[in-house]
Design a protein around this motif. Structure first.
Motif, PDB file in Angstrom:
ATOM      1  N   UNK A   1       0.818  -1.181   0.000  1.00  0.00           N
ATOM      2  CA  UNK A   1       0.000   0.000   0.000  1.00  0.00           C
ATOM      3  C   UNK A   1       0.875   1.264   0.000  1.00  0.00           C
ATOM      4  N   UNK A   2       1.925   1.271   0.817  1.00  0.00           N
ATOM      5  CA  UNK A   2       2.772   2.465   0.894  1.00  0.00           C
ATOM      6  C   UNK A   2       3.568   2.668  -0.384  1.00  0.00           C
ATOM      7  N   UNK A   3       3.873   1.575  -1.071  1.00  0.00           N
ATOM      8  CA  UNK A   3       4.534   1.701  -2.373  1.00  0.00           C
ATOM      9  C   UNK A   3       3.586   2.374  -3.361  1.00  0.00           C
ATOM     10  N   UNK A   4       2.289   2.105  -3.239  1.00  0.00           N
ATOM     11  CA  UNK A   4       1.299   2.740  -4.098  1.00  0.00           C
ATOM     12  C   UNK A   4       1.214   4.234  -3.800  1.00  0.00           C
ATOM     13  N   UNK A   5       1.316   4.604  -2.540  1.00  0.00           N
ATOM     14  CA  UNK A   5       1.315   6.024  -2.164  1.00  0.00           C
ATOM     15  C   UNK A   5       2.492   6.724  -2.828  1.00  0.00           C
ATOM     16  N   UNK A   6       3.652   6.069  -2.809  1.00  0.00           N
ATOM     17  CA  UNK A   6       4.835   6.639  -3.465  1.00  0.00           C
ATOM     18  C   UNK A   6       4.563   6.882  -4.944  1.00  0.00           C
ATOM     19  N   UNK A   7       3.937   5.897  -5.595  1.00  0.00           N
ATOM     20  CA  UNK A   7       3.652   6.022  -7.021  1.00  0.00           C
ATOM     21  C   UNK A   7       2.686   7.175  -7.301  1.00  0.00           C
ATOM     22  N   UNK A   8       1.652   7.292  -6.459  1.00  0.00           N
ATOM     23  CA  UNK A   8       0.673   8.370  -6.630  1.00  0.00           C
ATOM     24  C   UNK A   8       1.331   9.738  -6.449  1.00  0.00           C
ATOM     25  N   UNK A   9       2.222   9.835  -5.464  1.00  0.00           N
ATOM     26  CA  UNK A   9       2.909  11.101  -5.193  1.00  0.00           C
ATOM     27  C   UNK A   9       4.040  11.381  -6.172  1.00  0.00           C
ATOM     28  N   UNK A  10       4.375  10.399  -7.008  1.00  0.00           N
ATOM     29  CA  UNK A  10       5.453  10.591  -7.967  1.00  0.00           C
ATOM     30  C   UNK A  10       6.836  10.460  -7.361  1.00  0.00           C
ATOM     31  N   UNK A  11       6.920   9.803  -6.211  1.00  0.00           N
ATOM     32  CA  UNK A  11       8.213   9.593  -5.550  1.00  0.00           C
ATOM     33  C   UNK A  11       8.904   8.411  -6.225  1.00  0.00           C
ATOM     34  N   UNK A  12      10.151   8.568  -6.644  1.00  0.00           N
ATOM     35  CA  UNK A  12      10.838   7.465  -7.325  1.00  0.00           C
ATOM     36  C   UNK A  12      11.034   6.260  -6.412  1.00  0.00           C
ATOM     37  N   UNK A  13      11.198   5.117  -7.030  1.00  0.00           N
ATOM     38  CA  UNK A  13      11.431   3.880  -6.281  1.00  0.00           C
ATOM     39  C   UNK A  13      12.724   3.989  -5.481  1.00  0.00           C
ATOM     40  N   UNK A  14      12.770   3.365  -4.299  1.00  0.00           N
ATOM     41  CA  UNK A  14      13.999   3.409  -3.503  1.00  0.00           C
ATOM     42  C   UNK A  14      15.150   2.709  -4.230  1.00  0.00           C
ATOM     43  N   UNK A  15      16.341   3.077  -3.858  1.00  0.00           N
ATOM     44  CA  UNK A  15      17.523   2.453  -4.458  1.00  0.00           C
ATOM     45  C   UNK A  15      17.651   1.008  -3.980  1.00  0.00           C
ATOM     46  N   UNK A  16      18.528   0.247  -4.591  1.00  0.00           N
ATOM     47  CA  UNK A  16      18.724  -1.160  -4.244  1.00  0.00           C
ATOM     48  C   UNK A  16      19.392  -1.371  -2.903  1.00  0.00           C
ATOM     49  N   UNK A  17      20.199  -0.400  -2.480  1.00  0.00           N
ATOM     50  CA  UNK A  17      20.870  -0.511  -1.180  1.00  0.00           C
ATOM     51  C   UNK A  17      20.833   0.844  -0.485  1.00  0.00           C
ATOM     52  N   UNK A  18      20.955   0.811   0.849  1.00  0.00           N
ATOM     53  CA  UNK A  18      21.040   2.066   1.598  1.00  0.00           C
ATOM     54  C   UNK A  18      22.487   2.551   1.545  1.00  0.00           C
ATOM     55  N   UNK A  19      22.765   3.646   2.219  1.00  0.00           N
ATOM     56  CA  UNK A  19      24.126   4.196   2.185  1.00  0.00           C
ATOM     57  C   UNK A  19      25.136   3.284   2.859  1.00  0.00           C
ATOM     58  N   UNK A  20      24.660   2.307   3.661  1.00  0.00           N
ATOM     59  CA  UNK A  20      25.563   1.367   4.325  1.00  0.00           C
ATOM     60  C   UNK A  20      25.510  -0.014   3.681  1.00  0.00           C
ATOM     61  N   UNK A  21      24.984  -0.081   2.467  1.00  0.00           N
ATOM     62  CA  UNK A  21      24.954  -1.280   1.622  1.00  0.00           C
ATOM     63  C   UNK A  21      24.019  -2.385   2.102  1.00  0.00           C
ATOM     64  N   UNK A  22      22.985  -2.050   2.882  1.00  0.00           N
ATOM     65  CA  UNK A  22      21.981  -3.042   3.256  1.00  0.00           C
ATOM     66  C   UNK A  22      21.015  -3.201   2.081  1.00  0.00           C
ATOM     67  N   UNK A  23      20.709  -4.432   1.724  1.00  0.00           N
ATOM     68  CA  UNK A  23      19.819  -4.732   0.611  1.00  0.00           C
ATOM     69  C   UNK A  23      18.401  -4.266   0.934  1.00  0.00           C
ATOM     70  N   UNK A  24      17.887  -3.314   0.175  1.00  0.00           N
ATOM     71  CA  UNK A  24      16.569  -2.758   0.452  1.00  0.00           C
ATOM     72  C   UNK A  24      15.427  -3.666   0.021  1.00  0.00           C
ATOM     73  N   UNK A  25      15.712  -4.665  -0.808  1.00  0.00           N
ATOM     74  CA  UNK A  25      14.683  -5.658  -1.136  1.00  0.00           C
ATOM     75  C   UNK A  25      14.368  -6.496   0.101  1.00  0.00           C
ATOM     76  N   UNK A  26      15.331  -6.612   1.006  1.00  0.00           N
ATOM     77  CA  UNK A  26      15.166  -7.387   2.234  1.00  0.00           C
ATOM     78  C   UNK A  26      14.839  -6.470   3.419  1.00  0.00           C
TER      79      UNK A  26
END
Length: 65
Positions: free
Chosen positions: A1-26
């Motif tokens: 649901x929150x990913x849909x909010x991002x899409x509605x607001x036009x916020x780009x998808x998060x990157x694959x990793x954070x600044x400390x290289x943690x996998x954002x898919x997980x």
């Protein structure tokens, strides 16, 4: 649901990793407003904050923020 909010607001998808290289898919999570954050980093920050708050000062009192 929150990913849909991002899409509605036009916020780009998060990157694959954070600044400390943690996998954002997980570890990636979303705030209520659709803002993305790294669950591992946020957990580490909370733990560090609790540790600092519980550390006695030189006067023997605990710090409170």
């Amino acid at each position: 649901m929150r990913a849909q909010i991002r899409a509605i607001k036009g916020i780009p998808a998060p990157t694959g990793t954070c600044q400390y290289s943690h996998d954002q898919a997980v570890h990636g999570k979303f705030e209520r407003d659709g803002t993305s954050y790294c669950g591992v980093c946020k957990s580490d920050q909370r733990r560090a904050s609790r540790t600092r708050a519980a550390t006695p000062t030189s006067t023997g009192e605990t710090t409170c923020h």
